[in-house]
Design a protein around this motif. Structure first.
Motif, PDB file in Angstrom:
ATOM      1  N   ILE B 111     -17.750   1.097  15.802  1.00  0.00           N
ATOM      2  CA  ILE B 111     -16.611   0.915  16.193  1.00  0.00           C
ATOM      3  C   ILE B 111     -15.726  -0.645  16.408  1.00  0.00           C
ATOM      4  CG2 ILE B 111     -15.477   1.576  18.074  1.00  0.00           C
ATOM      5  CD1 ILE B 111     -17.370   3.987  18.558  1.00  0.00           C
ATOM      6  N   TYR B 114     -13.312  -2.271  14.596  1.00  0.00           N
ATOM      7  CA  TYR B 114     -11.456  -1.203  14.796  1.00  0.00           C
ATOM      8  C   TYR B 114     -10.773  -2.700  16.578  1.00  0.00           C
ATOM      9  CZ  TYR B 114      -7.080   1.109  16.076  1.00  0.00           C
ATOM     10  OH  TYR B 114      -6.365   2.052  16.815  1.00  0.00           O
ATOM     11  N   GLN B 168     -10.119   0.207   9.118  1.00  0.00           N
ATOM     12  CA  GLN B 168      -9.191   1.703   9.585  1.00  0.00           C
ATOM     13  C   GLN B 168     -10.832   2.213   9.961  1.00  0.00           C
ATOM     14  OE1 GLN B 168      -6.989   1.609  10.646  1.00  0.00           O
ATOM     15  NE2 GLN B 168      -7.009   3.871  10.803  1.00  0.00           N
ATOM     16  N   SER B 170     -13.246   2.963  11.265  1.00  0.00           N
ATOM     17  CA  SER B 170     -13.820   2.631  12.899  1.00  0.00           C
ATOM     18  C   SER B 170     -13.193   3.826  13.729  1.00  0.00           C
ATOM     19  CB  SER B 170     -13.559   1.864  13.280  1.00  0.00           C
ATOM     20  OG  SER B 170     -13.855   0.325  13.051  1.00  0.00           O
ATOM     21  N   TYR B 171     -11.458   3.420  13.034  1.00  0.00           N
ATOM     22  CA  TYR B 171     -10.634   4.335  14.256  1.00  0.00           C
ATOM     23  C   TYR B 171     -11.171   6.508  13.007  1.00  0.00           C
ATOM     24  CZ  TYR B 171      -6.147   6.443  15.406  1.00  0.00           C
ATOM     25  OH  TYR B 171      -5.722   7.307  15.861  1.00  0.00           O
ATOM     26  N   ASN B 172     -11.409   6.110  11.836  1.00  0.00           N
ATOM     27  CA  ASN B 172     -11.287   6.928  11.616  1.00  0.00           C
ATOM     28  C   ASN B 172     -12.233   8.498  12.154  1.00  0.00           C
ATOM     29  OD1 ASN B 172      -8.428   7.196  10.154  1.00  0.00           O
ATOM     30  ND2 ASN B 172      -9.247   6.251   7.886  1.00  0.00           N
ATOM     31  N   LEU B 217      -5.747  12.027  10.462  1.00  0.00           N
ATOM     32  CA  LEU B 217      -5.712  11.069   9.629  1.00  0.00           C
ATOM     33  C   LEU B 217      -4.955  10.252   8.535  1.00  0.00           C
ATOM     34  CD1 LEU B 217      -9.757  10.690  11.090  1.00  0.00           C
ATOM     35  CD2 LEU B 217      -7.454   9.101  11.709  1.00  0.00           C
ATOM     36  N   ASN B 221      -3.147   6.917   9.131  1.00  0.00           N
ATOM     37  CA  ASN B 221      -3.614   6.168   7.540  1.00  0.00           C
ATOM     38  C   ASN B 221      -2.448   5.357   7.153  1.00  0.00           C
ATOM     39  OD1 ASN B 221      -6.436   5.034   7.796  1.00  0.00           O
ATOM     40  ND2 ASN B 221      -6.532   7.535   8.485  1.00  0.00           N
ATOM     41  N   TYR B 224      -0.150   3.163   8.983  1.00  0.00           N
ATOM     42  CA  TYR B 224      -1.400   2.014   8.848  1.00  0.00           C
ATOM     43  C   TYR B 224      -1.059   1.363   8.114  1.00  0.00           C
ATOM     44  CZ  TYR B 224      -5.886  -0.970   8.466  1.00  0.00           C
ATOM     45  OH  TYR B 224      -6.026  -2.084   8.443  1.00  0.00           O
TER      46      TYR B 224
END
Lengths: 348, 293
Positions: B111, B114, B168, B170-172, B217, B221, B224
């Motif tokens: 994590i 992120y 990205q 981490s977020y996913n 996501l 994404n 993002y």
């Protein structure tokens, strides 16, 4: 032949907690075996070990003569019905039932025939194209059963399959499961915490407590001759009256032939009768504290004079003794049970 | 039961909403409005006179091959980053969902990236892959591969894709892990008893059940990659070499800030705005309705 033999099966979790402490059981071919006990008694763990969803820490589990300890769930030739049904939410009812057969490479025609047959037996034909979300609880339960029967496994495993249903549907499904099992003659292991469900379904009833088998046998055998205090208190509703008797006896309680020493006396509420002029081997007096009339019968709750032990009396029909009155009840010797308070085992 | 606060009078609710509304208006609607207004204007080089030209900026924009090139760059960049970060995150999440030792530590480490600012991430990767000094570059060169993101467009693209993907994941990962944990264990067990191999279980049960998460996501994404990767690109390649990594959002910056073409840059912003509004609309329409099964 597809019997299940458990021998000294144990389950120890990583933290050192022993959930199942050496269980030996033989479930004959075609037999309906019900594991019953309070939550945390190890019954579900035992079932999951048979399924292969939990590893077996000790002892052996054999299905149809083959030890399956190290065999994957898929290779054990079993089917399981889960408490929450565990249907595949993104698949239609048809695909839910066909999934296991497709994984095994069953020919398409045969899959179709078997799914349709199961759907017919379980009366879910109109819903074959629906997703589980569009079904009621009872229908989902049928689909879960259908998924189990299409595979024609050696053993059915049921993990509290009816506990998410309402009372009326539960009784209906209970009868259907029994009929289905009788028709298919498939060896079954069924876990429940409901003693009534256990009594009505079982060929062999296994009462478990704290990771051990308290008693196994035919349901009526357990009802008539409970081997331990736990079984005595667990089987039967309302539960058996258990009165701890000191050697000197209790005031208001006369007993014809009392075993020596301190004992626990057990007497079922339905075996107590209001004592008029009739003579009885046991007679006791208690004060009425509550009365529950359910129509066909009446439960009378009271406290024993001597040590205040709660007594339940089950009267057929309607009776309405006033609260606070003293009742004198009796029972015949044949219906009395004696237990050792130390070991909690049955005496004689 | 729905819990609902009932206000007496109108003043208090508006007061409570005011800070958020103020931030939204000042930092979102106002600049957006400005961009739309500016996209209709042309300024001379010294900023002395301004002329209202209607859609001339847009017409000019869409007549330039460079704009289509930056669209293509953005498409390549976003496809690569979205695909890689989604698939790697899913792989990690599936592994983390198993009962493994040190699971908590493993999750924490995953994590962390992120929390790293995009520009810092860009610099970090730039350092590692800097042709002459970077540790990784030296290792790659030792293998006999001529690595040079400062000169080679593909290498530069690879660099920003790696940096953007890394950030990205981490977020996913978090969303996939939550999605996996929401799948009832008994469904997976039922599939195991039904004779599905772990691979088959993944593709026929787990992956379809994750589809709402995956779709959500995917949209997040893409947004993002379109907007938030500006920092990475600015720090790592400045859109170079030879505009090889100039995405649409970077072009807004370079045309407007460095090129001084405020009107054209504003027109590009408006195009981006339309794209993000469309993506959000898609997301609301499909994700919020949960049409997966």
């Amino acid at each position: 032949m597809s019997d299940v033999r458990l021998s000294e099966v144990r389950k120890v979790y990583a933290g050192g907690v022993e959930a199942v402490k050496g269980v030996s059981l033989t479930i004959a071919d075609g037999e309906f075996c019900v594991l019953v006990g309070p939550s945390g008694c190890g019954k579900s763990t035992l079932l999951r070990m048979v399924a292969g969803l939990e590893t077996i820490s000790g002892g052996t589990c054999a299905i149809d003569g083959r030890v399956v300890n190290e065999i994957e769930p898929a290779e054990r030739d079993i089917a399981m019905v889960f408490q929450n049904y565990a249907l595949y939410p993104h698949m239609s009812v048809y695909n839910n039932m066909a999934y296991g057969l497709r994984n095994r490479g069953t020919p398409k025609d045969e899959i179709d025939a078997r799914v349709k047959e199961a759907a017919r037996i379980l009366e879910v034909e109109p819903f074959l194209e629906r997703k589980p979300k569009a079904l009621s609880g009872g229908q989902r339960q049928r689909v879960a059963m259908g998924r189990a029967i299409v595979r024609k496994p050696k053993v059915f495993l049921f993990d509290e399959p009816l506990s998410n249903l309402d009372a009326k549907l539960r009784i209906q499904m209970r009868v259907e499961i029994k009929k289905l099992q009788r028709a298919l003659k498939t060896t079954s292991i069924y876990v429940t915490h409901d003693q009534l469900e256990a009594m009505t379904l079982a060929d062999q009833l296994v009462v478990m407590n704290k990771g051990r088998v308290e008693q196994a046998g035919r349901p009526l055998e357990l009802y008539e001759r409970p081997a331990t205090l736990f079984v005595a208190g667990f089987i039967g509703a309302p539960p058996m009256n258990l009165i701890t008797l000191p050697p000197e006896g209790l005031p208001g309680l006369q007993l014809a032939n009392k075993p020596t020493g301190k004992v626990v006396l057990g007497i079922r509420p339905e075996h107590l009768f209001e004592q008029g002029s009739k003579s009885a081997d046991l007679s006791l007096e208690f004060t009425v504290q509550a009365v529950e009339a359910v129509g066909a019968e009446t439960y009378i709750y009271g406290a024993l004079g001597g040590n205040g032990t709660e007594i339940i009396l089950r009267e057929p029909g309607k009776a309405s003794p006033a609260l606070g009155t003293r009742l004198k009840v009796g029972a015949s010797a044949a219906n009395l049970h004696f237990f050792d308070p130390e070991t909690s085992q049955r005496l004689a | 039961m729905e819990k609902r606060v009932v206000f007496h009078g109108k003043l208090l609710p508006y007061l409570l909403l005011a800070p958020q509304l103020l931030i939204t208006i000042v930092f979102f609607y106002w600049p957006a409005g400005q961009a739309v207004w500016q996209s209709f204007l042309v300024q001379d080089a010294f900023g002395l006179s301004t002329e209202f030209v209607w859609f001339e900026n847009y017409a000019l924009l869409f007549s330039k091959p460079e704009y289509y090139k930056s669209m293509w760059t953005t498409a390549v960049f976003s496809t690569l980053v979205a695909f890689l970060s989604l698939s790697i995150a899913l792989l990690f999440a599936v592994q983390a969902d198993k009962h493994i030792k040190f699971a908590t530590g493993y999750k924490t480490l995953l994590i962390w990236p992120y929390a790293v600012a995009p520009a810092v991430a860009g610099v970090l990767w730039l350092f590692m892959f800097q042709p002459s000094l970077g540790l990784v570059s030296q290792a790659i060169r030792a293998l006999g591969f001529q690595w040079n993101p400062l000169l080679d467009q593909d290498h530069a693209m690879a660099l920003v894709v790696m940096a953007a993907t890394w950030k990205q994941i981490s977020y996913n990962f978090l969303f996939f892990l939550a999605g996996l944990q929401a799948i009832p264990k008994s469904v997976i067990e039922a599939a195991a008893i039904d004779g599905a191999t772990p691979m088959r279980r993944f593709w026929t049960i787990i992956f379809p059940l994750l589809s709402p998460t995956t779709f959500f996501l995917l949209v997040v994404n893409v947004v993002y990659v379109f907007f938030d990767t500006f920092g990475i690109i600015d720090a790592a390649t400045q859109g170079g070499p030879a505009k090889g990594t100039e995405t649409m959002v970077y072009k807004v910056f370079s045309d407007g800030r460095s090129g001084g073409d405020l009107g054209g840059s504003a027109a590009q912003s408006v195009v981006l705005m339309v794209i993000v509004i469309a993506l959000t609309a898609i997301q609301f329409r499909y994700v919020e309705r949960k049409v997966q099964y």
